[in-house]
Design a protein around this motif. Structure first.
Motif, PDB file in Angstrom:
ATOM      1  N   GLY A  97       0.795  -1.286   0.021  1.00  0.00           N
ATOM      2  CA  GLY A  97       0.048  -0.143  -0.014  1.00  0.00           C
ATOM      3  C   GLY A  97       0.772   1.089   0.010  1.00  0.00           C
ATOM      4  N   GLY A  98       2.151   1.150  -0.309  1.00  0.00           N
ATOM      5  CA  GLY A  98       2.967   2.348  -0.433  1.00  0.00           C
ATOM      6  C   GLY A  98       3.136   3.026   0.838  1.00  0.00           C
ATOM      7  N   ASN A  99       3.278   2.282   1.988  1.00  0.00           N
ATOM      8  CA  ASN A  99       3.581   2.877   3.345  1.00  0.00           C
ATOM      9  C   ASN A  99       4.759   3.204   3.499  1.00  0.00           C
ATOM     10  OD1 ASN A  99       0.841   2.304   4.385  1.00  0.00           O
ATOM     11  ND2 ASN A  99       1.412   0.112   4.718  1.00  0.00           N
ATOM     12  N   LEU A 100       5.230   4.233   4.412  1.00  0.00           N
ATOM     13  CA  LEU A 100       6.350   4.701   4.532  1.00  0.00           C
ATOM     14  C   LEU A 100       6.898   4.600   5.930  1.00  0.00           C
ATOM     15  CD1 LEU A 100       5.645   8.333   2.941  1.00  0.00           C
ATOM     16  CD2 LEU A 100       6.931   6.306   1.954  1.00  0.00           C
ATOM     17  N   LEU A 101       8.240   4.431   5.950  1.00  0.00           N
ATOM     18  CA  LEU A 101       8.741   4.043   7.506  1.00  0.00           C
ATOM     19  C   LEU A 101       9.826   5.262   7.751  1.00  0.00           C
ATOM     20  CD1 LEU A 101       9.849   2.143   9.628  1.00  0.00           C
ATOM     21  CD2 LEU A 101      11.737   1.436   8.180  1.00  0.00           C
ATOM     22  N   GLU A 102       9.125   5.789   9.247  1.00  0.00           N
ATOM     23  CA  GLU A 102       9.910   6.799   9.719  1.00  0.00           C
ATOM     24  C   GLU A 102      10.572   6.721  10.619  1.00  0.00           C
ATOM     25  OE1 GLU A 102       8.988  11.202  11.273  1.00  0.00           O
ATOM     26  OE2 GLU A 102       7.382  10.084  11.657  1.00  0.00           O
ATOM     27  N   TYR A 103      11.964   7.255  10.963  1.00  0.00           N
ATOM     28  CA  TYR A 103      12.772   6.759  11.915  1.00  0.00           C
ATOM     29  C   TYR A 103      12.480   8.058  13.058  1.00  0.00           C
ATOM     30  CZ  TYR A 103      15.684   3.108   9.748  1.00  0.00           C
ATOM     31  OH  TYR A 103      16.042   1.618   9.495  1.00  0.00           O
ATOM     32  N   VAL A 104      11.920   7.811  13.993  1.00  0.00           N
ATOM     33  CA  VAL A 104      11.663   8.780  15.157  1.00  0.00           C
ATOM     34  C   VAL A 104      13.085   8.992  15.773  1.00  0.00           C
ATOM     35  CG1 VAL A 104      10.545   9.324  17.179  1.00  0.00           C
ATOM     36  CG2 VAL A 104       9.284   8.352  15.132  1.00  0.00           C
ATOM     37  N   LEU A 105      13.727   7.859  16.111  1.00  0.00           N
ATOM     38  CA  LEU A 105      14.923   7.819  16.621  1.00  0.00           C
ATOM     39  C   LEU A 105      15.790   6.840  15.834  1.00  0.00           C
ATOM     40  CD1 LEU A 105      14.434   6.946  20.352  1.00  0.00           C
ATOM     41  CD2 LEU A 105      14.895   9.229  19.411  1.00  0.00           C
ATOM     42  N   ASP A 106      17.027   7.531  15.282  1.00  0.00           N
ATOM     43  CA  ASP A 106      17.888   6.710  14.449  1.00  0.00           C
ATOM     44  C   ASP A 106      18.844   6.003  15.252  1.00  0.00           C
ATOM     45  OD1 ASP A 106      19.173   8.746  14.631  1.00  0.00           O
ATOM     46  OD2 ASP A 106      19.861   9.290  12.604  1.00  0.00           O
ATOM     47  N   ALA A 107      18.951   6.451  16.619  1.00  0.00           N
ATOM     48  CA  ALA A 107      20.079   5.996  17.433  1.00  0.00           C
ATOM     49  C   ALA A 107      19.173   5.611  18.785  1.00  0.00           C
ATOM     50  CB  ALA A 107      21.205   6.717  17.589  1.00  0.00           C
ATOM     51  N   LEU A 108      19.409   4.464  19.320  1.00  0.00           N
ATOM     52  CA  LEU A 108      18.739   4.112  20.624  1.00  0.00           C
ATOM     53  C   LEU A 108      19.588   4.373  21.867  1.00  0.00           C
ATOM     54  CD1 LEU A 108      16.030   2.897  21.763  1.00  0.00           C
ATOM     55  CD2 LEU A 108      17.073   0.666  21.504  1.00  0.00           C
ATOM     56  N   PRO A 109      19.147   5.411  22.872  1.00  0.00           N
ATOM     57  CA  PRO A 109      19.922   5.513  24.210  1.00  0.00           C
ATOM     58  C   PRO A 109      19.887   4.249  24.932  1.00  0.00           C
ATOM     59  CG  PRO A 109      18.370   7.325  23.526  1.00  0.00           C
ATOM     60  CD  PRO A 109      17.924   6.281  22.927  1.00  0.00           C
ATOM     61  N   VAL A 110      21.095   3.531  25.428  1.00  0.00           N
ATOM     62  CA  VAL A 110      21.063   2.614  26.060  1.00  0.00           C
ATOM     63  C   VAL A 110      22.299   2.580  27.079  1.00  0.00           C
ATOM     64  CG1 VAL A 110      20.252   0.983  24.342  1.00  0.00           C
ATOM     65  CG2 VAL A 110      22.721   1.265  24.612  1.00  0.00           C
ATOM     66  N   GLU A 111      22.301   1.752  28.272  1.00  0.00           N
ATOM     67  CA  GLU A 111      23.312   1.788  29.011  1.00  0.00           C
ATOM     68  C   GLU A 111      24.012   0.056  29.026  1.00  0.00           C
ATOM     69  OE1 GLU A 111      23.694   3.327  33.518  1.00  0.00           O
ATOM     70  OE2 GLU A 111      22.804   1.250  33.651  1.00  0.00           O
ATOM     71  N   ALA A 112      25.245   0.344  28.763  1.00  0.00           N
ATOM     72  CA  ALA A 112      26.113  -1.164  28.565  1.00  0.00           C
ATOM     73  C   ALA A 112      27.339  -1.064  29.109  1.00  0.00           C
ATOM     74  CB  ALA A 112      26.029  -1.388  27.193  1.00  0.00           C
ATOM     75  N   GLU A 113      27.897  -2.172  29.358  1.00  0.00           N
ATOM     76  CA  GLU A 113      29.289  -2.225  29.924  1.00  0.00           C
ATOM     77  C   GLU A 113      30.178  -1.730  28.990  1.00  0.00           C
ATOM     78  OE1 GLU A 113      32.457  -5.480  31.127  1.00  0.00           O
ATOM     79  OE2 GLU A 113      30.530  -6.172  31.638  1.00  0.00           O
ATOM     80  N   ALA A 114      31.187  -0.981  29.161  1.00  0.00           N
ATOM     81  CA  ALA A 114      31.796  -0.145  28.334  1.00  0.00           C
ATOM     82  C   ALA A 114      32.517  -0.917  27.218  1.00  0.00           C
ATOM     83  CB  ALA A 114      33.079   0.435  29.137  1.00  0.00           C
ATOM     84  N   THR A 115      33.086  -2.175  27.688  1.00  0.00           N
ATOM     85  CA  THR A 115      33.635  -3.293  26.947  1.00  0.00           C
ATOM     86  C   THR A 115      32.661  -3.910  26.029  1.00  0.00           C
ATOM     87  OG1 THR A 115      33.849  -4.877  28.488  1.00  0.00           O
ATOM     88  CG2 THR A 115      35.931  -3.112  28.076  1.00  0.00           C
ATOM     89  N   HIS A 116      31.286  -3.873  26.114  1.00  0.00           N
ATOM     90  CA  HIS A 116      30.586  -4.822  25.574  1.00  0.00           C
ATOM     91  C   HIS A 116      29.208  -3.954  24.951  1.00  0.00           C
ATOM     92  CE1 HIS A 116      32.462  -7.832  28.139  1.00  0.00           C
ATOM     93  NE2 HIS A 116      32.353  -8.421  27.101  1.00  0.00           N
ATOM     94  N   ILE A 117      29.611  -2.859  24.239  1.00  0.00           N
ATOM     95  CA  ILE A 117      28.724  -1.958  23.448  1.00  0.00           C
ATOM     96  C   ILE A 117      28.128  -2.665  22.455  1.00  0.00           C
ATOM     97  CG2 ILE A 117      28.289   0.366  22.651  1.00  0.00           C
ATOM     98  CD1 ILE A 117      30.188   1.222  24.684  1.00  0.00           C
ATOM     99  N   PRO A 118      26.955  -2.977  21.964  1.00  0.00           N
ATOM    100  CA  PRO A 118      26.570  -3.413  20.763  1.00  0.00           C
ATOM    101  C   PRO A 118      26.834  -2.317  19.660  1.00  0.00           C
ATOM    102  CG  PRO A 118      24.767  -3.048  22.295  1.00  0.00           C
ATOM    103  CD  PRO A 118      25.880  -2.809  23.060  1.00  0.00           C
ATOM    104  N   GLU A 119      27.085  -3.087  18.474  1.00  0.00           N
ATOM    105  CA  GLU A 119      27.345  -1.772  17.380  1.00  0.00           C
ATOM    106  C   GLU A 119      26.118  -1.606  16.901  1.00  0.00           C
ATOM    107  OE1 GLU A 119      29.968  -3.375  14.341  1.00  0.00           O
ATOM    108  OE2 GLU A 119      31.449  -4.053  15.909  1.00  0.00           O
ATOM    109  N   GLY A 120      24.785  -2.020  17.309  1.00  0.00           N
ATOM    110  CA  GLY A 120      23.636  -1.471  16.797  1.00  0.00           C
ATOM    111  C   GLY A 120      22.646  -2.635  17.096  1.00  0.00           C
ATOM    112  N   VAL A 121      21.259  -2.094  16.729  1.00  0.00           N
ATOM    113  CA  VAL A 121      19.973  -3.174  16.835  1.00  0.00           C
ATOM    114  C   VAL A 121      19.377  -3.132  15.359  1.00  0.00           C
ATOM    115  CG1 VAL A 121      20.020  -2.971  19.396  1.00  0.00           C
ATOM    116  CG2 VAL A 121      18.658  -1.303  17.942  1.00  0.00           C
TER     117      VAL A 121
END
Length: 196
Positions: free
Chosen positions: A115-139
Motif C-alpha cells: 500500500g505504499g506505506n512509509l517508514l519513519e525513524y523517530v530515533l535513528d539511534a537508541l539510548p542505552v546503558e551497557a558495559e563499556a567493553t560490551h557496547i553493541p554495534e547496533g540493533v
C-alpha cells in the motif's frame, strides 16, 4: 565490540592556530575526560582515528606518550561540514566492567504491508546503558508486515544481555505512515474548464 589501539601525545598548545598546525600534520586535537580528574589535551593520528570512528561507539585503547594505556570511547566528534575531515574529538575514559550511556544505531529490516506505506525513524539511534567493553554495534528491528499507524516502541526492541534502555519504555523509535496521494492544486480543474 571492536577495540582499536591508537597512540596519542599530550599537547600543551591550545587555540585555533595550534589546532590548525596539528591538522596540517594530519593529526587531530582532542580532549580526554575522566571522572573526577582534569581533562587531558591530546593529539591523535588523523587517519587512524578516522578509520576507528567508522565503527559506532568504538572502544579505543589509548597509548598516551608511549607508556600509559587507557580505554576510551568517543563522546563528541567535530567534522568539517564541507570536507568531512576530523576537526576535534572528545573522548571519555572508561574502565572494564563500567556501565556507560551511549546511543546505538537502529536498523529496520523486512517489508512493510502493501500500500505504499512509509517508514519513519523517530530515533535513528537508541539510548542505552551497557558495559563499556560490551557496547553493541547496533540493533535490528523487524518491520515485516507493519501497516500505517503502527509503531515500534523502545520496549519492543530486543537488546543483547547486559544492555538496558536509557529512555522510557513507551518511547516511539519507528512508525509507519500512510503514503499521501498527490493532490491537484486547488482550482486547477476550474481553470481548465474556463479555458475550454
Amino acid at each position: 565490540m571492536s577495540e582499536v589501539k591508537i597512540a596519542a601525545e599530550t599537547r600543551t598548545e591550545f587555540g585555533k592556530g595550534a589546532a590548525r598546525r596539528i591538522r596540517r600534520e594530519d593529526k587531530v586535537p582532542g580532549v580526554v575526560y575522566e571522572h573526577g580528574l582534569e581533562p587531558l589535551h591530546v593529539t591523535l593520528p588523523g587517519h587512524e582515528l578516522l578509520l576507528a570512528l567508522r565503527t559506532p561507539n568504538v572502544l579505543i585503547e589509548l597509548v598516551i606518550d608511549g607508556k600509559e594505556t587507557q580505554l576510551a570511547i568517543p563522546k563528541a566528534v567535530q567534522r568539517d561540514p564541507l570536507k568531512g575531515f576530523l576537526e576535534h574529538v572528545d573522548l571519555l575514559m572508561v574502565k572494564r566492567g563500567e556501565k556507560v550511556q551511549v546511543e546505538i544505531p537502529v536498523q529496520a529490516e523486512g517489508e512493510l504491508a502493501p500500500g505504499g506505506n512509509l517508514l519513519e525513524y523517530v530515533l535513528d539511534a537508541l539510548p542505552v546503558e551497557a558495559e563499556a567493553t560490551h557496547i553493541p554495534e547496533g540493533v535490528t528491528v523487524s518491520v515485516e508486515g507493519l501497516e500505517a499507524g503502527a509503531s515500534v516502541l523502545a520496549k519492543d526492541i530486543e537488546l543483547p544481555s547486559g544492555v538496558s534502555l536509557s529512555v522510557e519504555d513507551d518511547t516511539v523509535v519507528l512508525q509507519i505512515l500512510a503514503a499521501q496521494a498527490e493532490e491537484a492544486p486547488e482550482g486547477a480543474e476550474g481553470d481548465e474548464a474556463a479555458e475550454a
